[in-house]
Design a protein around this motif. Structure first.
Motif, PDB file in Angstrom:
ATOM      1  N   ALA A 333       0.858  -1.189   0.000  1.00 37.68           N
ATOM      2  CA  ALA A 333       0.000   0.000   0.000  1.00 37.68           C
ATOM      3  C   ALA A 333       0.892   1.236   0.000  1.00 37.68           C
ATOM      4  CB  ALA A 333      -0.919   0.007   1.215  1.00 37.68           C
ATOM      5  N   THR A 334       0.457   2.235  -0.752  1.00 38.44           N
ATOM      6  CA  THR A 334       1.196   3.509  -0.780  1.00 38.44           C
ATOM      7  C   THR A 334       0.192   4.636  -0.605  1.00 38.44           C
ATOM      8  OG1 THR A 334       0.920   3.723  -3.184  1.00 38.44           O
ATOM      9  CG2 THR A 334       2.916   2.623  -2.414  1.00 38.44           C
ATOM     10  N   THR A 335       0.650   5.725  -0.027  1.00 40.53           N
ATOM     11  CA  THR A 335      -0.212   6.901   0.018  1.00 40.53           C
ATOM     12  C   THR A 335       0.597   8.132  -0.345  1.00 40.53           C
ATOM     13  OG1 THR A 335      -2.054   7.914   1.208  1.00 40.53           O
ATOM     14  CG2 THR A 335      -0.028   7.665   2.462  1.00 40.53           C
ATOM     15  N   VAL A 336      -0.033   9.019  -1.104  1.00 43.03           N
ATOM     16  CA  VAL A 336       0.598  10.272  -1.529  1.00 43.03           C
ATOM     17  C   VAL A 336      -0.289  11.406  -1.033  1.00 43.03           C
ATOM     18  CG1 VAL A 336       1.194  11.703  -3.524  1.00 43.03           C
ATOM     19  CG2 VAL A 336       1.657   9.232  -3.572  1.00 43.03           C
ATOM     20  N   PHE A 337       0.318  12.369  -0.325  1.00 37.48           N
ATOM     21  CA  PHE A 337      -0.467  13.494   0.198  1.00 37.48           C
ATOM     22  C   PHE A 337      -0.455  14.667  -0.765  1.00 37.48           C
ATOM     23  CE2 PHE A 337      -1.587  12.639   4.693  1.00 37.48           C
ATOM     24  CZ  PHE A 337      -2.733  13.408   4.733  1.00 37.48           C
ATOM     25  N   LEU A 338      -1.635  15.171  -1.085  1.00 34.37           N
ATOM     26  CA  LEU A 338      -1.752  16.462  -1.766  1.00 34.37           C
ATOM     27  C   LEU A 338      -1.786  17.526  -0.681  1.00 34.37           C
ATOM     28  CD1 LEU A 338      -4.577  15.653  -4.367  1.00 34.37           C
ATOM     29  CD2 LEU A 338      -2.096  15.299  -4.564  1.00 34.37           C
ATOM     30  N   VAL A 359     -11.750   9.797  -9.448  1.00 35.08           N
ATOM     31  CA  VAL A 359     -10.771   8.850  -8.901  1.00 35.08           C
ATOM     32  C   VAL A 359     -11.289   7.419  -9.014  1.00 35.08           C
ATOM     33  CG1 VAL A 359      -9.707   8.080  -6.745  1.00 35.08           C
ATOM     34  CG2 VAL A 359      -9.768  10.520  -7.324  1.00 35.08           C
ATOM     35  N   HIS A 360     -10.438   6.538  -9.549  1.00 37.30           N
ATOM     36  CA  HIS A 360     -10.786   5.117  -9.603  1.00 37.30           C
ATOM     37  C   HIS A 360      -9.620   4.287  -9.094  1.00 37.30           C
ATOM     38  CE1 HIS A 360     -14.614   5.455 -11.488  1.00 37.30           C
ATOM     39  NE2 HIS A 360     -14.113   6.308 -12.360  1.00 37.30           N
ATOM     40  N   GLU A 398       2.069   3.826  -8.838  1.00 41.90           N
ATOM     41  CA  GLU A 398       1.559   4.281 -10.132  1.00 41.90           C
ATOM     42  C   GLU A 398       0.094   4.698 -10.009  1.00 41.90           C
ATOM     43  OE1 GLU A 398       1.309   2.012 -14.283  1.00 41.90           O
ATOM     44  OE2 GLU A 398       3.209   1.706 -13.223  1.00 41.90           O
ATOM     45  N   LYS A 399      -0.660   3.893  -9.284  1.00 39.37           N
ATOM     46  CA  LYS A 399      -2.086   4.180  -9.100  1.00 39.37           C
ATOM     47  C   LYS A 399      -2.264   5.470  -8.293  1.00 39.37           C
ATOM     48  CE  LYS A 399      -5.588   2.169 -10.514  1.00 39.37           C
ATOM     49  NZ  LYS A 399      -6.102   2.647 -11.778  1.00 39.37           N
ATOM     50  N   SER A 400      -1.505   5.600  -7.196  1.00 43.56           N
ATOM     51  CA  SER A 400      -1.637   6.810  -6.369  1.00 43.56           C
ATOM     52  C   SER A 400      -1.323   8.049  -7.198  1.00 43.56           C
ATOM     53  CB  SER A 400      -0.701   6.754  -5.153  1.00 43.56           C
ATOM     54  OG  SER A 400      -1.206   5.866  -4.178  1.00 43.56           O
ATOM     55  N   TYR A 401      -0.270   7.968  -8.016  1.00 38.99           N
ATOM     56  CA  TYR A 401       0.122   9.141  -8.811  1.00 38.99           C
ATOM     57  C   TYR A 401      -0.868   9.431  -9.937  1.00 38.99           C
ATOM     58  CZ  TYR A 401       4.243  10.053  -6.139  1.00 38.99           C
ATOM     59  OH  TYR A 401       5.068  10.403  -5.112  1.00 38.99           O
ATOM     60  N   ASN A 403      -4.057   8.993  -9.804  1.00 37.19           N
ATOM     61  CA  ASN A 403      -5.194   9.695  -9.203  1.00 37.19           C
ATOM     62  C   ASN A 403      -4.794  11.057  -8.630  1.00 37.19           C
ATOM     63  OD1 ASN A 403      -7.475   8.007  -9.757  1.00 37.19           O
ATOM     64  ND2 ASN A 403      -6.557   6.482  -8.387  1.00 37.19           N
ATOM     65  N   ALA A 404      -3.531  11.190  -8.224  1.00 27.73           N
ATOM     66  CA  ALA A 404      -3.064  12.494  -7.716  1.00 27.73           C
ATOM     67  C   ALA A 404      -3.178  13.556  -8.806  1.00 27.73           C
ATOM     68  CB  ALA A 404      -1.615  12.395  -7.244  1.00 27.73           C
ATOM     69  N   SER A 405      -3.030  13.138 -10.060  1.00 28.58           N
ATOM     70  CA  SER A 405      -3.092  14.132 -11.133  1.00 28.58           C
ATOM     71  C   SER A 405      -4.545  14.490 -11.478  1.00 28.58           C
ATOM     72  CB  SER A 405      -2.345  13.618 -12.367  1.00 28.58           C
ATOM     73  OG  SER A 405      -3.040  12.508 -12.890  1.00 28.58           O
ATOM     74  N   LEU A 406      -5.507  13.671 -11.039  1.00 27.79           N
ATOM     75  CA  LEU A 406      -6.918  13.941 -11.365  1.00 27.79           C
ATOM     76  C   LEU A 406      -7.587  14.889 -10.376  1.00 27.79           C
ATOM     77  CD1 LEU A 406      -8.073  10.319 -12.347  1.00 27.79           C
ATOM     78  CD2 LEU A 406      -7.456  12.223 -13.864  1.00 27.79           C
ATOM     79  N   ILE A 407      -7.093  14.878  -9.139  1.00 29.84           N
ATOM     80  CA  ILE A 407      -7.690  15.765  -8.125  1.00 29.84           C
ATOM     81  C   ILE A 407      -6.972  17.099  -8.212  1.00 29.84           C
ATOM     82  CG2 ILE A 407      -8.109  16.088  -5.655  1.00 29.84           C
ATOM     83  CD1 ILE A 407      -7.892  13.038  -5.372  1.00 29.84           C
ATOM     84  N   ASP A 408      -7.738  18.190  -8.159  1.00 30.64           N
ATOM     85  CA  ASP A 408      -7.069  19.480  -8.316  1.00 30.64           C
ATOM     86  C   ASP A 408      -7.615  20.515  -7.345  1.00 30.64           C
ATOM     87  OD1 ASP A 408      -5.071  20.935  -9.466  1.00 30.64           O
ATOM     88  OD2 ASP A 408      -6.296  21.683 -11.133  1.00 30.64           O
ATOM     89  N   PHE A 409      -6.744  21.419  -6.943  1.00 30.72           N
ATOM     90  CA  PHE A 409      -7.149  22.654  -6.259  1.00 30.72           C
ATOM     91  C   PHE A 409      -6.027  23.659  -6.461  1.00 30.72           C
ATOM     92  CE2 PHE A 409      -5.445  19.608  -3.163  1.00 30.72           C
ATOM     93  CZ  PHE A 409      -4.412  20.309  -2.572  1.00 30.72           C
TER      94      PHE A 409
END
Ligand code: AMP
Ligand code: GLY
Length: 423
Positions: A333-338, A359-360, A398-401, A403-409
């Motif tokens: 499991a990996t997690t990336v914080f925005l 996000v999927h 790869e999955k975390s990144y 989805n990281a590019s799909l969420i924006d603020f």
């Protein structure tokens, strides 16, 4: 059974997600929570250390289990507050007693505990305003870098690592002169350990324990572990450098003697011991104890931990931890914080967060978010953790990144190198 969870970070959203999977969970309340916890239960506008407010909510909502996320209420004695109140006699608080929480609340207490029970940690000495000159002389005789730690809780800012003897001496004077208020009225000076850090968690009832999945967090703001310390920019579980041989040493040399130490001192502990560890020449040493789960480690630890968390937490109070079944998933499991641009310095809040619905294949855990009408907006430095599973760490990342590019603020920032040093 109705449950109250205290806290408002990514750790607490992950707790809420895990608690909701238990068939034992009735209504879940979170105080104060965030926009993510609101998807799992009901947020209550109560501060985590407002014990009277918490007491009132517990009685009003017929709560039988209080799960404490952050250290502050534990160090302030929430366990003991509930324990001595007859109206709350049948309520379980998941967390250590005030005395046991000193393992996190006082660095000097933790060092002295480790010394008594032979637990490997850096050599140290402690100083107060009365012994400042001895401290200055002590520093002069040490190799550099020198590690200075405020004894008490200092919001993650109380540890200084200094390369220069005279700078370290000046810093000691400043700290003992009240740089971190009451927290630095005592200062621990310790030897610098050069190695790689990792986090181990054990749920304990003070006698038995269950070891949770091992994790590594990434604390610095900048890629390549550079720049200022943050609350944590991402995490992976398991880190490849923690093998069975190392974990065996951790259990024998650190976990077992710690639990035996709790028993020998008669400390009441129904909660999590967080061992902040460092591997030096294949040997584990304790950098620090915490009396709670880590953040962002929880965001990768709980997704890999197959258990009924509610049953496990209740079992600590009932002294039947041994009987509860737990399994650790083989998946990574990996997690990336925005995070908000500017964090861990100053940053703006209230930015609209878009793309969450796109996000999927990842779990989204909210930290600094809140609802503004129907909109989810930023409300803190660390905003959203994106957790993914994979058969390899690379797949999970790869999955975390993705989805990281799909969420924006506006002013979104994140590290692109979480886990890469372990590849
Ligand atoms: P602590 O609050 O004790 O966890 O310290 C914060 C951070 O400072 C740790 O996560 C380490 O990165 C670093 N640190 C603390 N103590 C030491 C030490 N003795 N040697 C090397 N690094 C340390
Ligand atoms: N990730 C480190 C902590 O929670 O203290």
């Amino acid at each position: 059974m109705n449950i109250l969870l205290l806290g408002n970070g990514g750790r607490e959203h992950t707790f809420a997600w895990k608690i909701k999977q238990s068939p034992l969970c009735g209504k879940l309340f979170i105080a104060p929570g965030n926009a993510g916890t609101q998807l799992e239960g009901t947020n209550l506008d109560i501060a985590v250390d407002d014990f009277d407010g918490i007491r009132k909510a517990v009685l009003e909502h017929n709560i039988k289990l209080v799960v404490v996320g952050p250290e502050l209420p534990l160090v302030k004695g929430i366990y003991d507050y509930f324990e001595k109140d007859e109206a709350l006699a049948n309520v379980t608080v998941f967390g250590p007693s005030k005395e046991a929480a000193r393992l996190e609340g006082s660095k000097a207490y933790a060092k002295e505990f480790m010394e008594e029970f032979g637990i490997p940690t850096a050599a140290y000495a402690e100083f107060t305003p009365e012994t400042v000159e001895e401290g200055v002389a002590y520093i002069a005789a040490q190799p550099t870098p020198i590690v200075l730690k405020a004894d008490g809780l200092a919001a993650g800012k109380g540890v200084l690592i200094i390369d220069d003897i005279s700078e370290a001496q000046a810093a000691l004077r400043e700290m003992l002169d009240g740089k971190f208020g009451e927290a630095s009225s005592k200062v621990v000076i310790e030897a610098f350990l050069d190695g790689i850090e990792f986090s181990v968690f054990a749920i304990t009832d003070g006698r038995d324990y269950k070891i949770l999945p091992v994790a590594k967090d990434y604390k610095r703001i900048g890629e390549g572990d550079t720049g200022l310390n943050t609350g944590g920019m991402g995490a992976v579980s398991p880190p490849s450098f923690v093998d069975g041989v190392l974990m065996h040493k951790v259990e024998e040399k650190i976990i077992k003697p710690t639990i035996e130490g709790l028993q020998s001192r008669n400390l009441t502990y129904h909660g999590v011991v967080f061992f902040g560890l460092i591997k030096v020449n294949d040997e584990p040493y304790v950098i620090e104890y915490n009396c709670r789960m880590g953040d962002p480690e929880t965001e990768v630890v709980f997704p890999r931990f197959r258990c009924d968390l509610v049953e496990l937490m209740l079992a600590t109070k009932q002294g039947r931890l041994k009987e509860v079944e737990t399994v650790i998933s083989d998946r990574f499991a990996t997690t990336v914080f925005l995070v908000s641009g500017g964090y861990p310095g100053s940053y703006e809040k209230g930015k609209l967060i878009s793309g969450l619905e796109q996000v999927h294949g990842s779990l989204i855990f909210h930290a600094g978010t809140k609802l503004d009408g129907n909109d989810v907006v930023t409300n803190g430095g660390r905003v959203i953790a994106i957790t993914s599973y994979g058969n390899t760490m690379e797949q999970a990342l790869e999955k975390s990144y993705e989805n990281a590019s799909l969420i924006d603020f506006q002013f979104k920032n994140y590290r692109r190198d979480i886990g890469f040093d372990l590849k």
